[in-house]
Design a protein around this motif. Structure first.
Motif, PDB file in Angstrom:
ATOM      1  N   CYS B  14       1.001  -1.211  -0.095  1.00  0.00           N
ATOM      2  CA  CYS B  14      -0.031  -0.032   0.139  1.00  0.00           C
ATOM      3  C   CYS B  14       1.026   1.091  -0.083  1.00  0.00           C
ATOM      4  CB  CYS B  14      -0.755   0.106   1.370  1.00  0.00           C
ATOM      5  SG  CYS B  14      -2.113   1.403   1.199  1.00  0.00           S
ATOM      6  N   LYS B  15       0.620   2.195  -1.103  1.00  0.00           N
ATOM      7  CA  LYS B  15       1.215   3.346  -0.910  1.00  0.00           C
ATOM      8  C   LYS B  15       0.393   4.550  -0.657  1.00  0.00           C
ATOM      9  CE  LYS B  15       4.517   1.810  -4.661  1.00  0.00           C
ATOM     10  NZ  LYS B  15       4.555   1.628  -6.285  1.00  0.00           N
ATOM     11  N   GLY B  16      -0.757   4.589  -0.189  1.00  0.00           N
ATOM     12  CA  GLY B  16      -1.431   5.366   0.699  1.00  0.00           C
ATOM     13  C   GLY B  16      -1.963   6.556  -0.677  1.00  0.00           C
ATOM     14  N   CYS B  17      -1.970   6.000  -1.935  1.00  0.00           N
ATOM     15  CA  CYS B  17      -2.478   6.717  -2.837  1.00  0.00           C
ATOM     16  C   CYS B  17      -3.876   7.301  -2.901  1.00  0.00           C
ATOM     17  CB  CYS B  17      -2.463   6.242  -4.228  1.00  0.00           C
ATOM     18  SG  CYS B  17      -3.471   4.798  -4.604  1.00  0.00           S
ATOM     19  N   GLY B  18      -4.800   6.809  -1.946  1.00  0.00           N
ATOM     20  CA  GLY B  18      -6.304   7.167  -1.882  1.00  0.00           C
ATOM     21  C   GLY B  18      -7.161   6.948  -2.967  1.00  0.00           C
ATOM     22  N   LEU B  19      -6.898   6.267  -4.162  1.00  0.00           N
ATOM     23  CA  LEU B  19      -7.764   5.785  -5.216  1.00  0.00           C
ATOM     24  C   LEU B  19      -8.848   5.210  -4.615  1.00  0.00           C
ATOM     25  CD1 LEU B  19      -5.640   5.216  -8.407  1.00  0.00           C
ATOM     26  CD2 LEU B  19      -6.505   7.451  -7.421  1.00  0.00           C
ATOM     27  N   CYS B  20      -8.779   4.161  -3.740  1.00  0.00           N
ATOM     28  CA  CYS B  20      -9.791   3.310  -3.079  1.00  0.00           C
ATOM     29  C   CYS B  20     -10.629   4.036  -2.329  1.00  0.00           C
ATOM     30  CB  CYS B  20      -9.083   1.992  -2.298  1.00  0.00           C
ATOM     31  SG  CYS B  20      -7.858   2.596  -1.078  1.00  0.00           S
ATOM     32  N   VAL B  21     -10.111   5.232  -1.613  1.00  0.00           N
ATOM     33  CA  VAL B  21     -10.789   5.816  -0.621  1.00  0.00           C
ATOM     34  C   VAL B  21     -11.763   6.505  -1.478  1.00  0.00           C
ATOM     35  CG1 VAL B  21     -10.543   7.849   0.885  1.00  0.00           C
ATOM     36  CG2 VAL B  21      -8.702   6.176   0.992  1.00  0.00           C
ATOM     37  N   ALA B  22     -11.451   7.240  -2.606  1.00  0.00           N
ATOM     38  CA  ALA B  22     -12.317   8.035  -3.324  1.00  0.00           C
ATOM     39  C   ALA B  22     -13.388   7.032  -4.030  1.00  0.00           C
ATOM     40  CB  ALA B  22     -11.545   8.623  -4.563  1.00  0.00           C
ATOM     41  N   ALA B  23     -12.907   5.858  -4.373  1.00  0.00           N
ATOM     42  CA  ALA B  23     -13.814   4.954  -5.198  1.00  0.00           C
ATOM     43  C   ALA B  23     -14.696   4.051  -4.376  1.00  0.00           C
ATOM     44  CB  ALA B  23     -13.077   3.820  -5.810  1.00  0.00           C
ATOM     45  N   LEU B  31      -7.326   6.964   4.844  1.00  0.00           N
ATOM     46  CA  LEU B  31      -5.763   6.706   5.106  1.00  0.00           C
ATOM     47  C   LEU B  31      -5.728   6.725   6.879  1.00  0.00           C
ATOM     48  CD1 LEU B  31      -4.040   8.834   2.725  1.00  0.00           C
ATOM     49  CD2 LEU B  31      -4.715   6.344   2.385  1.00  0.00           C
ATOM     50  N   ASP B  32      -4.897   5.780   7.413  1.00  0.00           N
ATOM     51  CA  ASP B  32      -4.629   5.729   8.749  1.00  0.00           C
ATOM     52  C   ASP B  32      -3.601   6.576   9.090  1.00  0.00           C
ATOM     53  OD1 ASP B  32      -4.404   4.993  11.458  1.00  0.00           O
ATOM     54  OD2 ASP B  32      -4.470   2.721  11.131  1.00  0.00           O
ATOM     55  N   MET B  33      -3.987   7.736   9.655  1.00  0.00           N
ATOM     56  CA  MET B  33      -2.854   8.735   9.887  1.00  0.00           C
ATOM     57  C   MET B  33      -1.959   8.263  11.123  1.00  0.00           C
ATOM     58  SD  MET B  33      -2.737  10.710   7.712  1.00  0.00           S
ATOM     59  CE  MET B  33      -3.589  11.060   6.082  1.00  0.00           C
ATOM     60  N   GLU B  34      -2.458   7.379  11.889  1.00  0.00           N
ATOM     61  CA  GLU B  34      -1.728   6.782  13.134  1.00  0.00           C
ATOM     62  C   GLU B  34      -0.690   5.828  12.751  1.00  0.00           C
ATOM     63  OE1 GLU B  34      -3.167   7.421  16.776  1.00  0.00           O
ATOM     64  OE2 GLU B  34      -3.734   9.218  15.222  1.00  0.00           O
ATOM     65  N   ARG B  35      -0.688   5.432  11.516  1.00  0.00           N
ATOM     66  CA  ARG B  35       0.287   4.177  11.275  1.00  0.00           C
ATOM     67  C   ARG B  35       1.126   4.904   9.871  1.00  0.00           C
ATOM     68  NH1 ARG B  35      -0.205  -0.613  12.659  1.00  0.00           N
ATOM     69  NH2 ARG B  35       0.784  -1.654  10.809  1.00  0.00           N
ATOM     70  N   LEU B  36       2.600   4.063   9.808  1.00  0.00           N
ATOM     71  CA  LEU B  36       3.195   4.335   8.838  1.00  0.00           C
ATOM     72  C   LEU B  36       3.512   3.051   8.164  1.00  0.00           C
ATOM     73  CD1 LEU B  36       5.639   7.172   9.704  1.00  0.00           C
ATOM     74  CD2 LEU B  36       3.905   7.108   7.675  1.00  0.00           C
ATOM     75  N   THR B  37       3.562   2.779   6.894  1.00  0.00           N
ATOM     76  CA  THR B  37       4.082   1.474   6.184  1.00  0.00           C
ATOM     77  C   THR B  37       5.822   1.418   6.232  1.00  0.00           C
ATOM     78  OG1 THR B  37       4.373   2.263   3.904  1.00  0.00           O
ATOM     79  CG2 THR B  37       2.008   1.485   4.619  1.00  0.00           C
ATOM     80  N   GLY B  40       7.074   4.440   4.377  1.00  0.00           N
ATOM     81  CA  GLY B  40       6.891   5.521   4.916  1.00  0.00           C
ATOM     82  C   GLY B  40       5.420   6.090   4.444  1.00  0.00           C
ATOM     83  N   TYR B  41       4.461   5.353   4.003  1.00  0.00           N
ATOM     84  CA  TYR B  41       3.244   5.908   3.448  1.00  0.00           C
ATOM     85  C   TYR B  41       2.247   5.731   4.659  1.00  0.00           C
ATOM     86  CZ  TYR B  41       5.210   6.017  -1.041  1.00  0.00           C
ATOM     87  OH  TYR B  41       6.181   6.123  -2.252  1.00  0.00           O
ATOM     88  N   HIS B  42       1.359   6.306   4.678  1.00  0.00           N
ATOM     89  CA  HIS B  42      -0.003   6.143   5.351  1.00  0.00           C
ATOM     90  C   HIS B  42      -0.885   5.033   4.895  1.00  0.00           C
ATOM     91  CE1 HIS B  42       0.811   9.081   8.557  1.00  0.00           C
ATOM     92  NE2 HIS B  42       0.812  10.232   7.728  1.00  0.00           N
ATOM     93  N   PRO B  43      -1.103   3.900   5.571  1.00  0.00           N
ATOM     94  CA  PRO B  43      -1.848   3.017   4.721  1.00  0.00           C
ATOM     95  C   PRO B  43      -3.260   3.096   4.899  1.00  0.00           C
ATOM     96  CG  PRO B  43      -1.217   1.873   6.748  1.00  0.00           C
ATOM     97  CD  PRO B  43      -0.590   3.371   6.718  1.00  0.00           C
ATOM     98  N   VAL B  44      -4.157   2.270   4.122  1.00  0.00           N
ATOM     99  CA  VAL B  44      -5.589   2.625   4.015  1.00  0.00           C
ATOM    100  C   VAL B  44      -5.979   1.727   5.019  1.00  0.00           C
ATOM    101  CG1 VAL B  44      -6.123   0.697   2.101  1.00  0.00           C
ATOM    102  CG2 VAL B  44      -7.564   2.889   2.621  1.00  0.00           C
TER     103      VAL B  44
END
Lengths: 257, 76
Positions: B14-23, B31-37, B40-44
């Motif tokens: 997961c690169k936290g691009c947010g396409l799934c969030v929009a779809a 995106l989970d702002m508490e976590r990092l992959t 270094g991205y915020h995962p969904v």
């Protein structure tokens, strides 16, 4: 009494390697990779498929697929695929090319591969820009589009018009299946997957050259967020590059997948 | 009863691009702002109930990071 049991609706295709891609977040190269992997899984072609990687952002495609892959010189993927397919006619051979690779430096190779009716499949990613080298103007760049080598926007008086590859290739008699699809929403991604499937079916049936042009996003070089980049495809790219079937062999047209 | 679905996020991909969030048609992804992959991205993640397991997030995901599950009823 009803017992609930988890059922997998979707999981990562096995033809896709586990390695993390180097693509920018939101780049639809990944979607195109996934669709090819899903189609190869569905058709059970993975063991006999040979891919040909281009030069461009997708230059490392050979790392991301879990089947045989070779790397071609810039633009020469269709020439290399021709040689592989002629020597190994029972194998499935496809090239994965971007617009700089296919429509610019590799224009001669793709035209003649299609004219000869080589029985190969080409997946053509059209994102209207040179992604890897830093967002220069490509042959497919839209009129007025700002790139690093056309900072005032593409001026059609001095820089010419974009090239519509699917339309050009569909006029050649050797082509069996030439379509354009987009990767900007779930509905169009499903249609793109079906087109890739039919392109491989064309090759399996020996009906000639097959090409699927996919309108793709480049959030980094378009300087848009991933979601806005998909909107850009819908608003700006589709009017210039209309989606549709440009040439479909009647035998493939009848096929239901 | 509503159909129950859920997703598993492969945090390596997961690169936290947010396409799934929009779809997401149910708007239950964020995106989970508490976590990092590791990259270094915020995962969904799913921030609320209501996932139906339709799989649209997986269709738009450029990195095939999502596995989608749905509860299937079987008669005992």
């Amino acid at each position: 009494m009803a017992i609930a049991e988890p059922k997998i609706v979707y999981q990562r295709p096995t033809s896709l390697a586990t390695r993390v891609t180097h693509y920018c977040p939101g780049c639809t190269h990944g979607v195109a990779h996934r669709l090819i992997a899903e189609v190869l899984d569905e058709m059970e072609l993975r063991e006999k498929t040979i891919g040909v990687a281009p030069v461009g952002c997708s230059v490392f495609a050979y790392n991301y697929f879990d089947h045989d892959y070779v790397e071609a010189a810039h633009g020469r993927a269709p020439a290399m695929a021709t040689g592989i397919k002629r020597m190994l006619p029972k194998n499935t051979v496809y090239t994965y090319q971007g617009d700089g690779d296919l429509a610019s430096i590799g224009m001669a190779e793709i035209m003649h591969a299609a004219a000869r009716g080589e029985n190969i499949t080409v997946v053509f990613i059209n994102n209207a820009i040179y992604g890897m080298t830093g967002g220069q103007m490509a042959p497919t760049t839209l009129p007025g589009m700002v790139t690093t080598s056309s900072p005032g926007g593409r001026d059609i008086e001095s820089m010419g018009y974009p090239v519509r590859m699917a339309e050009i290739l569909s006029t050649l008699d050797g082509a069996g299946y030439v379509v354009r699809r987009s990767l900007h929403d779930p509905n169009n991604i499903r249609k793109a997957k079906k087109a890739i499937r039919l392109a491989f079916e064309t090759q399996e049936r020996g009906l000639g050259f097959s090409l699927v042009e996919l309108l793709s996003s480049c959030p980094t070089n378009w300087k848009l967020s991933p979601v806005d980049a998909l909107q850009f495809i819908e608003d700006k790219m589709i009017p210039m590059f209309p989606l549709g079937d440009y040439k479909v062999n009647p035998e493939i047209g009848k096929l239901r997948v | 009863m509503a159909i129950k679905g859920w997703i598993e996020v492969d945090e390596l991909h997961c690169k936290g691009c947010g396409l799934c969030v929009a779809a997401c048609p149910q708007n239950v992804m964020s995106l989970d702002m508490e976590r990092l992959t590791p990259k270094g991205y915020h995962p969904v993640h799913l921030h609320a109930d209501g996932c139906t397991g339709c799989g649209i997030c997986a269709i738009v995901c450029p990195d095939a990071a999502l596995t989608v599950f749905r509860e299937a009823k079987i008669k005992a």
